[in-house]
Design a protein around this motif. Structure first.
Motif, PDB file in Angstrom:
ATOM      1  N   SER A 146       0.840  -1.195   0.000  1.00 50.92           N
ATOM      2  CA  SER A 146       0.000   0.000   0.000  1.00 50.92           C
ATOM      3  C   SER A 146       0.875   1.246   0.000  1.00 50.92           C
ATOM      4  CB  SER A 146      -0.907  -0.008   1.238  1.00 50.92           C
ATOM      5  OG  SER A 146      -1.723   1.141   1.280  1.00 50.92           O
ATOM      6  N   LEU A 147       0.666   2.128  -0.985  1.00 48.89           N
ATOM      7  CA  LEU A 147       1.464   3.342  -1.137  1.00 48.89           C
ATOM      8  C   LEU A 147       0.694   4.544  -0.591  1.00 48.89           C
ATOM      9  CD1 LEU A 147       4.089   4.597  -2.348  1.00 48.89           C
ATOM     10  CD2 LEU A 147       2.781   4.964  -4.460  1.00 48.89           C
ATOM     11  N   LEU A 148       1.305   5.250   0.359  1.00 44.42           N
ATOM     12  CA  LEU A 148       0.656   6.406   0.969  1.00 44.42           C
ATOM     13  C   LEU A 148       1.042   7.715   0.277  1.00 44.42           C
ATOM     14  CD1 LEU A 148       0.662   4.113   3.196  1.00 44.42           C
ATOM     15  CD2 LEU A 148       0.651   5.961   4.874  1.00 44.42           C
ATOM     16  N   ALA A 149       2.278   7.799  -0.187  1.00 43.15           N
ATOM     17  CA  ALA A 149       2.742   9.037  -0.818  1.00 43.15           C
ATOM     18  C   ALA A 149       3.959   8.745  -1.677  1.00 43.15           C
ATOM     19  CB  ALA A 149       3.086  10.091   0.233  1.00 43.15           C
ATOM     20  N   TYR A 150       4.160   9.587  -2.688  1.00 43.01           N
ATOM     21  CA  TYR A 150       5.351   9.454  -3.527  1.00 43.01           C
ATOM     22  C   TYR A 150       5.694  10.812  -4.130  1.00 43.01           C
ATOM     23  CZ  TYR A 150       3.033  10.057  -8.047  1.00 43.01           C
ATOM     24  OH  TYR A 150       2.372  10.596  -9.129  1.00 43.01           O
ATOM     25  N   VAL A 151       6.940  10.956  -4.564  1.00 46.08           N
ATOM     26  CA  VAL A 151       7.344  12.074  -5.392  1.00 46.08           C
ATOM     27  C   VAL A 151       8.479  11.596  -6.280  1.00 46.08           C
ATOM     28  CG1 VAL A 151       9.053  13.008  -3.762  1.00 46.08           C
ATOM     29  CG2 VAL A 151       7.971  14.536  -5.425  1.00 46.08           C
ATOM     30  N   CYS A 152       8.453  12.026  -7.536  1.00 49.55           N
ATOM     31  CA  CYS A 152       9.517  11.720  -8.489  1.00 49.55           C
ATOM     32  C   CYS A 152      10.300  12.998  -8.768  1.00 49.55           C
ATOM     33  CB  CYS A 152       8.941  11.200  -9.804  1.00 49.55           C
ATOM     34  SG  CYS A 152       7.992   9.673  -9.671  1.00 49.55           S
ATOM     35  N   GLY A 209      -3.543  14.741  -5.311  1.00 47.34           N
ATOM     36  CA  GLY A 209      -4.660  13.869  -4.991  1.00 47.34           C
ATOM     37  C   GLY A 209      -5.130  13.984  -3.557  1.00 47.34           C
ATOM     38  N   TYR A 210      -4.256  14.459  -2.693  1.00 40.98           N
ATOM     39  CA  TYR A 210      -4.622  14.660  -1.289  1.00 40.98           C
ATOM     40  C   TYR A 210      -5.503  15.883  -1.104  1.00 40.98           C
ATOM     41  CZ  TYR A 210      -1.999  11.020   1.100  1.00 40.98           C
ATOM     42  OH  TYR A 210      -1.574   9.808   1.578  1.00 40.98           O
ATOM     43  N   VAL A 211      -5.347  16.875  -1.956  1.00 40.85           N
ATOM     44  CA  VAL A 211      -6.094  18.123  -1.775  1.00 40.85           C
ATOM     45  C   VAL A 211      -7.222  18.290  -2.782  1.00 40.85           C
ATOM     46  CG1 VAL A 211      -4.106  19.259  -0.735  1.00 40.85           C
ATOM     47  CG2 VAL A 211      -4.425  19.415  -3.199  1.00 40.85           C
ATOM     48  N   ASN A 212      -7.263  17.434  -3.792  1.00 42.44           N
ATOM     49  CA  ASN A 212      -8.323  17.528  -4.798  1.00 42.44           C
ATOM     50  C   ASN A 212      -8.658  16.117  -5.303  1.00 42.44           C
ATOM     51  OD1 ASN A 212      -9.973  17.980  -7.064  1.00 42.44           O
ATOM     52  ND2 ASN A 212      -8.891  19.858  -7.627  1.00 42.44           N
ATOM     53  N   VAL A 213      -9.861  15.655  -5.030  1.00 42.09           N
ATOM     54  CA  VAL A 213     -10.224  14.274  -5.377  1.00 42.09           C
ATOM     55  C   VAL A 213     -10.209  14.048  -6.886  1.00 42.09           C
ATOM     56  CG1 VAL A 213     -11.562  13.859  -3.281  1.00 42.09           C
ATOM     57  CG2 VAL A 213     -12.680  14.875  -5.282  1.00 42.09           C
ATOM     58  N   ARG A 214     -10.341  15.106  -7.673  1.00 40.92           N
ATOM     59  CA  ARG A 214     -10.326  14.944  -9.132  1.00 40.92           C
ATOM     60  C   ARG A 214      -8.945  14.564  -9.662  1.00 40.92           C
ATOM     61  NH1 ARG A 214     -13.045  20.556 -10.836  1.00 40.92           N
ATOM     62  NH2 ARG A 214     -11.676  21.195  -9.134  1.00 40.92           N
ATOM     63  N   PHE A 270      -3.770   3.934  -7.300  1.00 41.38           N
ATOM     64  CA  PHE A 270      -2.736   3.160  -6.604  1.00 41.38           C
ATOM     65  C   PHE A 270      -2.216   3.862  -5.343  1.00 41.38           C
ATOM     66  CE2 PHE A 270      -0.560   5.552  -9.960  1.00 41.38           C
ATOM     67  CZ  PHE A 270       0.479   6.167  -9.274  1.00 41.38           C
ATOM     68  N   ILE A 271      -2.856   4.960  -4.940  1.00 42.34           N
ATOM     69  CA  ILE A 271      -2.498   5.656  -3.707  1.00 42.34           C
ATOM     70  C   ILE A 271      -3.564   5.407  -2.642  1.00 42.34           C
ATOM     71  CG2 ILE A 271      -2.001   7.879  -2.613  1.00 42.34           C
ATOM     72  CD1 ILE A 271       0.088   7.161  -4.601  1.00 42.34           C
ATOM     73  N   SER A 272      -3.132   5.099  -1.433  1.00 40.13           N
ATOM     74  CA  SER A 272      -4.044   4.943  -0.297  1.00 40.13           C
ATOM     75  C   SER A 272      -4.029   6.254   0.490  1.00 40.13           C
ATOM     76  CB  SER A 272      -3.608   3.775   0.593  1.00 40.13           C
ATOM     77  OG  SER A 272      -3.605   2.565  -0.124  1.00 40.13           O
ATOM     78  N   TYR A 273      -5.040   7.075   0.305  1.00 45.18           N
ATOM     79  CA  TYR A 273      -5.083   8.399   0.914  1.00 45.18           C
ATOM     80  C   TYR A 273      -5.600   8.384   2.352  1.00 45.18           C
ATOM     81  CZ  TYR A 273      -4.608   9.857  -3.985  1.00 45.18           C
ATOM     82  OH  TYR A 273      -4.167  10.025  -5.275  1.00 45.18           O
ATOM     83  N   ASN A 274      -6.397   7.382   2.690  1.00 39.71           N
ATOM     84  CA  ASN A 274      -7.114   7.416   3.970  1.00 39.71           C
ATOM     85  C   ASN A 274      -6.214   7.436   5.200  1.00 39.71           C
ATOM     86  OD1 ASN A 274      -9.513   7.444   2.629  1.00 39.71           O
ATOM     87  ND2 ASN A 274      -9.977   5.274   2.919  1.00 39.71           N
ATOM     88  N   LYS A 275      -5.117   6.658   5.160  1.00 43.13           N
ATOM     89  CA  LYS A 275      -4.291   6.519   6.368  1.00 43.13           C
ATOM     90  C   LYS A 275      -3.759   7.867   6.852  1.00 43.13           C
ATOM     91  CE  LYS A 275      -2.763   1.703   5.880  1.00 43.13           C
ATOM     92  NZ  LYS A 275      -3.633   1.352   4.744  1.00 43.13           N
ATOM     93  N   VAL A 276      -3.324   8.703   5.928  1.00 39.73           N
ATOM     94  CA  VAL A 276      -2.812  10.021   6.313  1.00 39.73           C
ATOM     95  C   VAL A 276      -3.964  10.969   6.643  1.00 39.73           C
ATOM     96  CG1 VAL A 276      -1.536  12.056   5.523  1.00 39.73           C
ATOM     97  CG2 VAL A 276      -0.677   9.767   4.999  1.00 39.73           C
ATOM     98  N   CYS A 308      -5.715  11.397  10.019  1.00 35.70           N
ATOM     99  CA  CYS A 308      -5.121  12.281  11.039  1.00 35.70           C
ATOM    100  C   CYS A 308      -5.671  13.695  10.945  1.00 35.70           C
ATOM    101  CB  CYS A 308      -3.600  12.327  10.865  1.00 35.70           C
ATOM    102  SG  CYS A 308      -2.766  10.727  10.955  1.00 35.70           S
ATOM    103  N   PHE A 309      -6.489  13.972   9.921  1.00 32.99           N
ATOM    104  CA  PHE A 309      -6.992  15.328   9.664  1.00 32.99           C
ATOM    105  C   PHE A 309      -8.494  15.334   9.386  1.00 32.99           C
ATOM    106  CE2 PHE A 309      -2.581  15.100   8.370  1.00 32.99           C
ATOM    107  CZ  PHE A 309      -2.018  16.252   8.895  1.00 32.99           C
ATOM    108  N   SER A 310      -9.266  14.715  10.244  1.00 31.62           N
ATOM    109  CA  SER A 310     -10.734  14.667  10.083  1.00 31.62           C
ATOM    110  C   SER A 310     -11.179  13.763   8.954  1.00 31.62           C
ATOM    111  CB  SER A 310     -11.323  16.080   9.874  1.00 31.62           C
ATOM    112  OG  SER A 310     -10.980  16.936  10.943  1.00 31.62           O
ATOM    113  N   GLY A 311     -10.317  12.880   8.503  1.00 31.97           N
ATOM    114  CA  GLY A 311     -10.693  11.884   7.509  1.00 31.97           C
ATOM    115  C   GLY A 311     -10.670  12.398   6.084  1.00 31.97           C
ATOM    116  N   ASP A 312     -11.082  11.539   5.160  1.00 39.11           N
ATOM    117  CA  ASP A 312     -11.096  11.877   3.736  1.00 39.11           C
ATOM    118  C   ASP A 312     -12.371  12.658   3.425  1.00 39.11           C
ATOM    119  OD1 ASP A 312     -10.555  12.089   1.091  1.00 39.11           O
ATOM    120  OD2 ASP A 312     -10.715   9.946   0.630  1.00 39.11           O
ATOM    121  N   THR A 313     -12.412  13.863   3.936  1.00 37.21           N
ATOM    122  CA  THR A 313     -13.541  14.777   3.768  1.00 37.21           C
ATOM    123  C   THR A 313     -13.017  16.112   3.266  1.00 37.21           C
ATOM    124  OG1 THR A 313     -13.340  15.610   6.035  1.00 37.21           O
ATOM    125  CG2 THR A 313     -14.750  13.667   5.698  1.00 37.21           C
TER     126      THR A 313
END
Length: 336
Positions: A50-56, A152-157, A162-168, A171-176
């Motif tokens: 499960s991938l939480l974050a990446y940068v190239c 993808g963390y700040v804009n669902v569009r 392949f990113i799991s956003y929920n875990k992070v 910590c901030f009121s969920g994926d809302t």
């Protein structure tokens, strides 16, 4: 040089990075980035990672991931070999693409989940050419940077599957909407405050975590490592050596043959005091305000500044680097 020991278990979290051989670029055009991400997504699925974050970046990448099956080495072997083969084939080359094996830090997710994700997402503006730019300009760069999970963390569009956003975001009121807004503010706050890299905590032994987490890992995994392997892996000893602040200060003064009062009385240009601050941060799991009180009652920002200056000096001054490494080595061999 001995290989880094890989601590693997079910549900472990890791920060992973790989740099191009001789610091050369590992992407030459947009097609390379796309092939890299396709290969990454495929490897994640094959190995149930499960991938939480990446940068190239141009000559390296960062991944923040967790392994439900405890199989980091297998995943990274397959992923790196697959992308290297694709890159070499596409550019009619042969040989190594990366500079040695990948580097990894085991992460205490309960304590450092947010900080590691932010560290990864701030990478595009932490390169030299952007260092003098305003916070506003850096925000614009981050918002336009294509090959990162931040958008993808700040804009669902902008999300990819392949990113799991929920875990992070949990910590901030969920994926809302509110959770995503809070996470964006948390990342932008890092532009204003310029916090230390969370990976500094694990330098020398590869574990970024609280003292309780580090002790748990040492007892459960490292004490089972054969003696021969321990001799070949110097940082196993380092991870087992944790000090109270008073103990570390006492040993440090003994090693450099100086009095604590004299060290703490020196001004901001004191190298010995800066080394002591760095060691307190690494080996005692205390925050910078506490360190400031211990070394003469200075502000936490002065501690942060002194530590950063020290790291820059160490990069340029080989004798200072050797001095620092000798002190760390001496500390790792002392028994309290």
């Amino acid at each position: 040089m001995a290989r880094q020991l890989r601590i693997q278990y079910t549900g472990a979290f890791y920060h992973v990075t790989c740099r191009g051989n001789e610091r050369q670029d590992i992407y030459r055009d947009n097609a390379d980035y796309e092939i890299f991400l396709e290969t990454l997504a495929d490897s994640l699925e094959v190995y149930n990672v499960s991938l939480l974050a990446y940068v190239c970046m141009t000559n390296h990448f960062h991944l923040f991931l967790t392994t439900p099956d405890g199989n980091l080495s297998e995943f990274m072997r397959r992923f790196n070999i697959s992308y290297t083969s694709a890159f070499n084939c596409r550019h009619d080359r042969s040989g190594h693409l990366y500079q040695g094996r990948y580097k990894s830090f085991l992460i205490d997710a309960d304590s450092y989940l947010k900080e590691v994700s932010r560290y990864i997402h701030l990478n595009p503006v932490r390169i030299k050419k952007h260092s003098k730019k305003s916070v506003k300009d850096k925000i614009k760069i981050l918002s336009e940077f294509k090959y990162s999970s931040f958008s993808g963390y700040v804009n669902v569009r902008n999300r990819v599957n392949f990113i799991s956003y929920n875990k992070v975001l949990d910590c901030f009121s969920g994926d809302t909407t509110e959770g995503r807004r809070k996470y964006r503010q948390f990342v932008y706050k890092g532009l204003k405050e310029d916090p230390d890299s969370p990976l500094e905590v694990g330098k020398g032994y590869g574990i970024v975590g609280s003292s309780g987490f580090t002790e748990y890992i040492r007892e459960k995994y490292l004490e089972k490592v054969p003696l021969k392997a321990q001799r070949e892996q110097p940082y196993i000893k380092a991870v087992s050596v944790k000090y109270t602040p008073d103990e570390l200060i006492a040993w440090f003064c003994k090693i450099i043959k100086e009095d604590q009062t004299e060290i703490c009385r020196r001004g901001r240009n004191s190298t010995d005091r800066a080394i002591l601050m760095e060691l307190l941060y690494r080996y005692c799991n205390i925050k910078q305000p506490e360190i400031g009180l211990l070394v003469g009652g200075i502000d936490y920002s002065a501690v942060s500044y002194a530590r950063k200056r020290l790291r820059l000096k160490i990069k340029k001054d080989t004798s200072l680097k050797q001095k620092f490494e000798n002190i760390v080595d001496e500390l790792s061999r002392l028994k309290i």
